[in-house]
Every structure is written in C-alpha cells, then in structure tokens.
Design a protein around this motif. Structure first.
Motif, mmCIF file in Angstrom:
data_model
loop_
_atom_site.group_PDB
_atom_site.id
_atom_site.type_symbol
_atom_site.label_atom_id
_atom_site.label_comp_id
_atom_site.label_asym_id
_atom_site.label_seq_id
_atom_site.Cartn_x
_atom_site.Cartn_y
_atom_site.Cartn_z
ATOM 1 N N PHE A 150 0.858 -1.184 0.000
ATOM 2 C CA PHE A 150 0.000 0.000 0.000
ATOM 3 C C PHE A 150 0.901 1.242 0.000
ATOM 4 C CE2 PHE A 150 -2.967 -3.071 1.946
ATOM 5 C CZ PHE A 150 -4.075 -2.865 1.142
ATOM 6 N N PRO A 151 0.557 2.274 -0.779
ATOM 7 C CA PRO A 151 1.402 3.478 -0.842
ATOM 8 C C PRO A 151 1.598 4.113 0.530
ATOM 9 C CG PRO A 151 -0.284 3.511 -2.557
ATOM 10 C CD PRO A 151 -0.642 2.384 -1.642
ATOM 11 N N ALA A 152 2.825 4.487 0.838
ATOM 12 C CA ALA A 152 3.120 5.079 2.142
ATOM 13 C C ALA A 152 2.365 6.378 2.361
ATOM 14 C CB ALA A 152 4.628 5.313 2.276
ATOM 15 N N ASN A 153 2.143 7.131 1.263
ATOM 16 C CA ASN A 153 1.489 8.441 1.437
ATOM 17 C C ASN A 153 0.002 8.347 1.755
ATOM 18 O OD1 ASN A 153 0.449 7.717 -1.030
ATOM 19 N ND2 ASN A 153 1.609 9.231 -2.210
ATOM 20 N N MET A 154 -0.574 7.138 1.708
ATOM 21 C CA MET A 154 -1.983 7.013 2.096
ATOM 22 C C MET A 154 -2.117 7.015 3.620
ATOM 23 S SD MET A 154 -2.927 2.984 1.311
ATOM 24 C CE MET A 154 -4.697 3.188 1.588
ATOM 25 N N GLU A 156 -1.305 5.334 7.700
ATOM 26 C CA GLU A 156 -1.753 4.158 8.443
ATOM 27 C C GLU A 156 -3.273 4.089 8.577
ATOM 28 O OE1 GLU A 156 -1.304 2.316 12.974
ATOM 29 O OE2 GLU A 156 0.256 3.639 12.162
ATOM 30 N N GLU A 157 -3.910 5.226 8.893
ATOM 31 C CA GLU A 157 -5.355 5.219 9.102
ATOM 32 C C GLU A 157 -6.119 4.860 7.837
ATOM 33 O OE1 GLU A 157 -7.262 5.380 11.830
ATOM 34 O OE2 GLU A 157 -5.324 5.186 12.839
ATOM 35 N N ALA A 158 -5.678 5.418 6.706
ATOM 36 C CA ALA A 158 -6.361 5.124 5.443
ATOM 37 C C ALA A 158 -6.168 3.667 5.052
ATOM 38 C CB ALA A 158 -5.829 6.043 4.345
ATOM 39 N N CYS A 159 -4.987 3.147 5.345
ATOM 40 C CA CYS A 159 -4.721 1.736 5.062
ATOM 41 C C CYS A 159 -5.651 0.856 5.892
ATOM 42 C CB CYS A 159 -3.256 1.419 5.370
ATOM 43 S SG CYS A 159 -2.783 -0.306 5.072
ATOM 44 N N LYS A 160 -5.779 1.198 7.167
ATOM 45 C CA LYS A 160 -6.654 0.431 8.057
ATOM 46 C C LYS A 160 -8.109 0.510 7.591
ATOM 47 C CE LYS A 160 -7.994 -0.059 12.917
ATOM 48 N NZ LYS A 160 -7.844 0.485 14.281
ATOM 49 N N ILE A 169 -12.029 -5.496 12.023
ATOM 50 C CA ILE A 169 -10.639 -5.798 12.385
ATOM 51 C C ILE A 169 -10.483 -5.737 13.904
ATOM 52 C CG2 ILE A 169 -8.290 -4.871 12.324
ATOM 53 C CD1 ILE A 169 -8.828 -3.976 9.463
ATOM 54 N N SER A 170 -9.743 -6.701 14.443
ATOM 55 C CA SER A 170 -9.491 -6.702 15.891
ATOM 56 C C SER A 170 -8.083 -6.188 16.218
ATOM 57 C CB SER A 170 -9.669 -8.116 16.461
ATOM 58 O OG SER A 170 -8.792 -9.035 15.833
ATOM 59 N N GLU A 171 -7.121 -6.393 15.312
ATOM 60 C CA GLU A 171 -5.759 -5.915 15.532
ATOM 61 C C GLU A 171 -5.175 -5.424 14.211
ATOM 62 O OE1 GLU A 171 -3.114 -8.551 17.607
ATOM 63 O OE2 GLU A 171 -4.722 -9.332 18.887
ATOM 64 N N PHE A 172 -4.333 -4.395 14.309
ATOM 65 C CA PHE A 172 -3.740 -3.822 13.093
ATOM 66 C C PHE A 172 -2.366 -3.247 13.420
ATOM 67 C CE2 PHE A 172 -2.973 -0.277 10.166
ATOM 68 C CZ PHE A 172 -3.159 -0.891 8.940
ATOM 69 N N GLU A 173 -1.346 -3.650 12.659
ATOM 70 C CA GLU A 173 0.009 -3.125 12.805
ATOM 71 C C GLU A 173 0.480 -2.659 11.432
ATOM 72 O OE1 GLU A 173 2.589 -6.080 14.418
ATOM 73 O OE2 GLU A 173 1.133 -6.720 15.940
ATOM 74 N N PRO A 181 8.658 3.398 -0.765
ATOM 75 C CA PRO A 181 7.537 4.197 -0.228
ATOM 76 C C PRO A 181 6.251 3.392 -0.136
ATOM 77 C CG PRO A 181 7.834 4.709 -2.535
ATOM 78 C CD PRO A 181 8.962 3.763 -2.166
ATOM 79 N N ILE A 182 6.298 2.318 0.646
ATOM 80 C CA ILE A 182 5.131 1.456 0.802
ATOM 81 C C ILE A 182 4.912 1.136 2.280
ATOM 82 C CG2 ILE A 182 5.354 0.385 -1.479
ATOM 83 C CD1 ILE A 182 6.607 -2.047 -0.074
ATOM 84 N N LEU A 183 3.708 0.695 2.587
ATOM 85 C CA LEU A 183 3.363 0.269 3.939
ATOM 86 C C LEU A 183 3.391 -1.250 4.022
ATOM 87 C CD1 LEU A 183 0.280 2.611 4.533
ATOM 88 C CD2 LEU A 183 2.622 2.965 5.359
ATOM 89 N N THR A 184 3.905 -1.754 5.121
ATOM 90 C CA THR A 184 3.879 -3.191 5.371
ATOM 91 C C THR A 184 3.314 -3.411 6.770
ATOM 92 O OG1 THR A 184 6.092 -3.270 6.355
ATOM 93 C CG2 THR A 184 5.945 -3.509 3.969
#
Length: 219
Positions: A150-154, A156-160, A169-173, A181-184
C-alpha cells in the motif's frame, strides 16, 4: 524473521565471523543444517551465519523487524527470497545434490523460453512442478494475515480503513518500509472469511508504483 543489523549483538557476532574464510563459513553453515544459495557473496554468507549462531544461542527476539531486500540479480534469486514455498521446493533438489534439476529450475526461472526449448521434452513433470511452486499461495487458515505494497502516502489510518471495508478488524500493525515508499504490516480480522476476502480482493493488485500488493498468510 531476519535479524536487525543495527542490533549491537549482531555487530559483535559479525566481528567474530569477519576473519573467517568463505569456505569456513560455508562449512559451519552446512554443519548447522543450513545451505546458502549459489548467488550469495562472502558478506551474505557471513550474515547468514550470524543469524544461525544467534538463533542457536537463543539471542534473537522474535519481534525483530525483518530487513527487506528490494533488488535481485535475477528472477530465480527473487523467487528464492520472496517465495518460501518455492525455496523449499528448490532446496529439496539442492539437498539431494540433483544438479540437473537445479539447473533446469534456475534456467526456467531466468530464461523460460530457452529452458522450454532445451528441457521441455525430457523434463515435463519437473517444469509443471516449477510452475506450481512459483504460483503457490498458502491457504488462509487464520484471520491474521500480512500485507505490503500500500502506498506510504496514504497513511496508516487510510490503510486500516481500506481493510476495514472488507470486514471488522481486531488488531492492526503498520509501518513504512525503509527502502520503498510502501506500507507493510499485519492485520487480524474478526472473521476468517473476511481475511480470505481481503486476500482475494487485494493480493496482486497493481498500485501503479512498480509494485504489487501482497496479502497472505504469515510465513
């Protein structure tokens, strides 16, 4: 998980290993039941031995973040690094010292058309197994899955929110990759079926940055 190369323990152990020759490192790895890949250079092999020693001594924290490799010399090397099932498949032939099969696998991965012309008739079964290993996807048996791409500029909240649109969702990291420039991260859905849907919907999706989304079972 791989080791954190900024960890002082890692630096200390590496200092002990640096004077060793390539052959000495390779021999100790083999005695430990570990075999390096043919493409590994001297430093790669020594770093592998660092991890083997620290794991044997129980000094590695399971929470250490894995260092992500983003460039590869060829397609075979990338598959060995990014596809655990493919690596296990190849390693079976390596452990059996089946050099012919190893050559076919490597050539098929790097020069498919040439390999088909050269081995297509005599190695039909092996080539079918290679294709299965390359495209294998571990079944989703847990509501917890890992993701990357997922693009880093989106953010954490938008990814979630994107994943929550599939199911509760019960847990999210989530973290931003150091090299790209990506989210993992990792997400746990309340329902196993929602985890499966998320993988079906997003795994392999092209995000337009030269990378594909990856969602699947934890390795």
């Amino acid at each position: 998980m791989a080791i954190d190369y900024n960890d002082p323990l890692v630096g200390e152990e590496l200092g002990k290993i640096m004077p060793m020759t390539y052959e000495e490192v390779e021999e100790e790895l083999q005695l430990s039941g570990v075999r390096g890949s043919p493409t590994m250079n001297d430093m790669d092999l020594k770093l592998m031995l660092v991890e083997v020693r620290l794991r044997a001594e129980g000094k590695l924290d399971d929470g250490v973040v894995k260092e992500v490799k983003t460039s590869f010399d060829n397609n075979w090397e990338e598959l060995m690094y990014t596809k655990p099932y493919f690596k296990a498949f190849y390693d079976e032939y390596a452990e059996g010292l089946d050099q012919n099969a190893m050559n076919v696998i490597m050539e098929y991965c790097n020069e498919k058309d040439m390999a088909l012309e050269r081995y297509g008739k005599d190695y039909k079964v092996l080539i079918r197994k290679i294709e299965e290993a390359i495209h294998f996807k571990a079944p989703i048996t847990s509501p917890t899955i890992v993701f990357s791409g997922f693009p880093a500029n989106m953010g954490e909240e938008a990814c979630k929110m994107t994943l929550e649109a599939v199911g509760a969702i019960s847990e999210f990291e989530c973290i931003t990759d150091e090299d790209m420039p990506i989210l993992t991260g990792k997400v746990t859905f309340e329902d196993l079926e929602d985890a499966k849907k998320a993988c079906e919907q997003y795994d392999g999706m092209d995000m337009g940055m030269g990378t594909l989304l990856k969602l699947g079972s934890e390795e």
